[in-house]
Design an enzyme around this catalytic site. Structure first.
Site, mmCIF file in Angstrom:
data_model
loop_
_atom_site.group_PDB
_atom_site.id
_atom_site.type_symbol
_atom_site.label_atom_id
_atom_site.label_comp_id
_atom_site.label_asym_id
_atom_site.label_seq_id
_atom_site.Cartn_x
_atom_site.Cartn_y
_atom_site.Cartn_z
ATOM 1 N N GLN A 185 -4.495 -4.865 7.047
ATOM 2 C CA GLN A 185 -5.496 -5.789 6.476
ATOM 3 C C GLN A 185 -5.470 -7.146 7.175
ATOM 4 O OE1 GLN A 185 -7.797 -5.014 4.366
ATOM 5 N NE2 GLN A 185 -7.064 -3.040 3.623
ATOM 6 N N ASP A 230 3.086 -4.418 8.144
ATOM 7 C CA ASP A 230 1.884 -3.596 8.005
ATOM 8 C C ASP A 230 0.683 -4.532 8.186
ATOM 9 O OD1 ASP A 230 -0.316 -2.210 7.170
ATOM 10 O OD2 ASP A 230 0.503 -1.610 5.229
ATOM 11 N N HIS A 257 0.867 -1.176 0.000
ATOM 12 C CA HIS A 257 0.000 0.000 0.000
ATOM 13 C C HIS A 257 0.907 1.231 0.000
ATOM 14 C CE1 HIS A 257 -2.763 3.003 1.764
ATOM 15 N NE2 HIS A 257 -3.747 2.223 1.372
ATOM 16 N N LYS A 301 -10.511 -0.325 10.176
ATOM 17 C CA LYS A 301 -10.744 -1.535 9.367
ATOM 18 C C LYS A 301 -11.113 -2.724 10.260
ATOM 19 C CE LYS A 301 -7.264 -0.053 6.015
ATOM 20 N NZ LYS A 301 -7.964 0.374 4.805
HETATM 21 N N1 PMP Z 1 -1.742 -0.638 4.691
HETATM 22 C C1 PMP Z 1 -2.672 -1.370 4.096
HETATM 23 C C2 PMP Z 1 -2.336 -2.761 3.675
HETATM 24 C C3 PMP Z 1 -3.934 -0.832 3.877
HETATM 25 O O1 PMP Z 1 -4.875 -1.573 3.276
HETATM 26 C C4 PMP Z 1 -4.212 0.474 4.306
HETATM 27 C C5 PMP Z 1 -5.591 1.096 4.088
HETATM 28 N N2 PMP Z 1 -6.177 0.816 2.870
HETATM 29 C C6 PMP Z 1 -3.196 1.186 4.926
HETATM 30 C C7 PMP Z 1 -1.980 0.611 5.113
HETATM 31 C C8 PMP Z 1 -3.410 2.578 5.390
HETATM 32 O O2 PMP Z 1 -4.404 2.635 6.339
HETATM 33 P P1 PMP Z 1 -4.915 4.053 6.873
HETATM 34 O O3 PMP Z 1 -5.392 4.794 5.680
HETATM 35 O O4 PMP Z 1 -5.990 3.694 7.816
HETATM 36 O O5 PMP Z 1 -3.744 4.685 7.523
#
Ligand code: PMP
Length: 429
Positions: free
Chosen positions: A222, A219, A142, A245
């Site tokens: 998910q 990270d 991401h 999430k």
């Molecule tokens: N890492 C992953 C794998 C994600 O899916 C996401 C959100 N889509 C993030 C980081 C970032 O999350 P946030 O926008 O809540 O900081």
């Protein structure tokens, strides 16, 4: 919230039958899933990878906070101030239990995973990365686990290397092994891909990285809503995630890191709360984790992150994973049979995949797919899902993505299949 746990432990929780979740009963605890859209259609929410819906326990805990004990934390020597501080610190212990952290002082509250990664990149990274140093990432990250490291190596004149993926979205550990010969300082990778659903072998990758002398950041944005996470078993150095999430409110999240790392790291943000003593020309830092929690935090959201963690812990994350795996096992072949022309991406083996289904209907842009699905009350995401390099690697401009959570059911999948038929009818394909 915590009332649920004894029932679950005693086997009297009606939401668990024969060791399995009863999705209809869980679903009933999420008020938004009972609502109708402007066309009178019930909401079919298939965008949980973007953000999850919230159960009543979480919604009510927020309401209770603001109605009954709204006050700043670690300050007020009065009843509601002490109550909010106690609840805030109790939430930290709940989060620590949820990820099996050995010490709740190792849990730093952040606004989300992005902030937690930036905290590590600024605080640990700027002290430990120097010219010529290598950080290894993956092609499936991401943007939140890519751009902070780009900024860091640009500033320090370091280098980024990337573990490639196979065409079906599995990391090439053979290439990782080769990249480790570069003696990277840090390896950072996602636990579960937000775009393809791939569940990476994080414990194995951490062992490989440590053997090469690198630290590891995982990270978990998910992962925490969908699979059991035990930071001690993974043995990573940093583990980050967002609350929104995993059924908690936006504005909540956490960084877990080993105590000695946090103690050696300089503060990220500076101001009130993170200090012990302030003089005009110098200051001393507070103990961990407060050293990293400058300013007034999002108190209600972090308290509620604890509520969400307790909610999921009561259901048992192994059962949540099993429920979503079964749903994926139902959905993948059902979609392929009903719509054989559909392009599906990601590993087809549900054993290494979470409940994320990216797809394309040939000849129809995913934004149009999502728009027509929306008319039927079906919410999916369309675009690059904050993984532009991954889309480039797979030679895709964009995808539509359906994603599950604990409240998702086969009826949602059936609605999606019917919705795709409607999309094809509208576009005449
Ligand atoms: N890492 C992953 C794998 C994600 O899916 C996401 C959100 N889509 C993030 C980081 C970032 O999350 P946030 O926008 O809540 O900081």
């Amino acid at each position: 919230m915590t009332l649920i746990e004894p029932a679950a432990a005693l086997g009297t929780d009606p939401r668990i039958r024969d060791g399995r979740l009863v999705p209809e009963l869980i679903r009933a605890e999420f008020p938004i899933l009972g609502t109708l859209n402007a066309h009178g259609r019930p909401l079919v929410y298939l965008d949980s990878a973007s953000s999850s819906q919230k159960p009543l326990a979480v919604i009510e805990a927020m309401d209770t906070y603001y109605r009954e004990y709204n006050a700043n934390v670690h300050r007020g020597i009065y009843e509601i101030g002490e109550r909010s501080t106690a609840a805030y610190e109790a939430a930290r212990r709940s989060v620590a239990r949820f990820i099996n952290a050995p010490d709740h002082h190792e849990v730093v509250f952040t606004r989300n995973a992005t902030e937690a990664i930036n905290l590590v990149a600024y605080s640990w990274g700027r002290r430990n990365i120097a010219a010529g140093d290598v950080i290894v990432l993956t092609e499936m990250e991401h943007h939140a686990n890519l751009v902070p490291w780009q900024l860091l190596v640009q500033e320090k004149d370091g280098d980024l290397e990337f573990i490639p993926i196979t065409d079906d979205g599995v990391l090439r550990l053979d290439v990782f092994e080769v990249l480790l010969r570069l003696k990277p300082k840090l390896v950072a990778f996602t636990h579960v891909s937000n775009t393809l659903g791939t569940i990476n072998p994080v414990a194995e990758m951490t062992r490989m990285a440590h053997a090469a002398g690198a630290l590891v950041l995982v990270d978990g944005a998910q992962a925490v809503p969908h699979v059991p996470v035990d930071v001690q078993a993974i043995e990573a150095d940093f583990y980050v995630f967002s609350g929104h999430k995993m059924l908690a409110p936006t504005g909540s999240g956490a960084l877990w890191a080993r105590r000695e790392l946090l103690e050696a790291m300089p503060p990220f943000l500076a101001g009130g709360e993170m200090i012990r003593e302030v003089h005009l020309r110098r200051s001393d830092w507070n103990d961990i984790p407060w050293k990293f929690e400058a300013g007034t935090p999002d108190i209600a959201a972090e308290i509620d992150l604890g509520v969400a963690a307790d909610y999921l812990r009561a259901l048992r994350m192994g059962r949540v994973r099993e429920h979503e795996r079964e749903l994926l096992e139902y959905a993948l072949p059902a979609l392929a049979v009903a719509h054989p022309e559909l392009s599906l991406y990601g590993p087809m083996d549900p054993a290494i995949r979470g409940g994320v289904i990216p797809f394309n209907i040939p000849g129809i842009h995913p934004h149009d797919v999502a728009q027509v699905l929306d008319r039927s009350g079906i919410a999916v995401r369309a675009g690059h899902h904050c993984t532009m390099p991954l889309h480039e690697r797979l030679d895709l401009a964009a995808t539509a993505r359906a994603s599950f959570n604990v409240y998702s059911t086969r009826a949602d999948v059936d609605a999606l299949i019917a919705g795709i038929a409607e999309v094809k009818r509208v576009f005449g394909v």
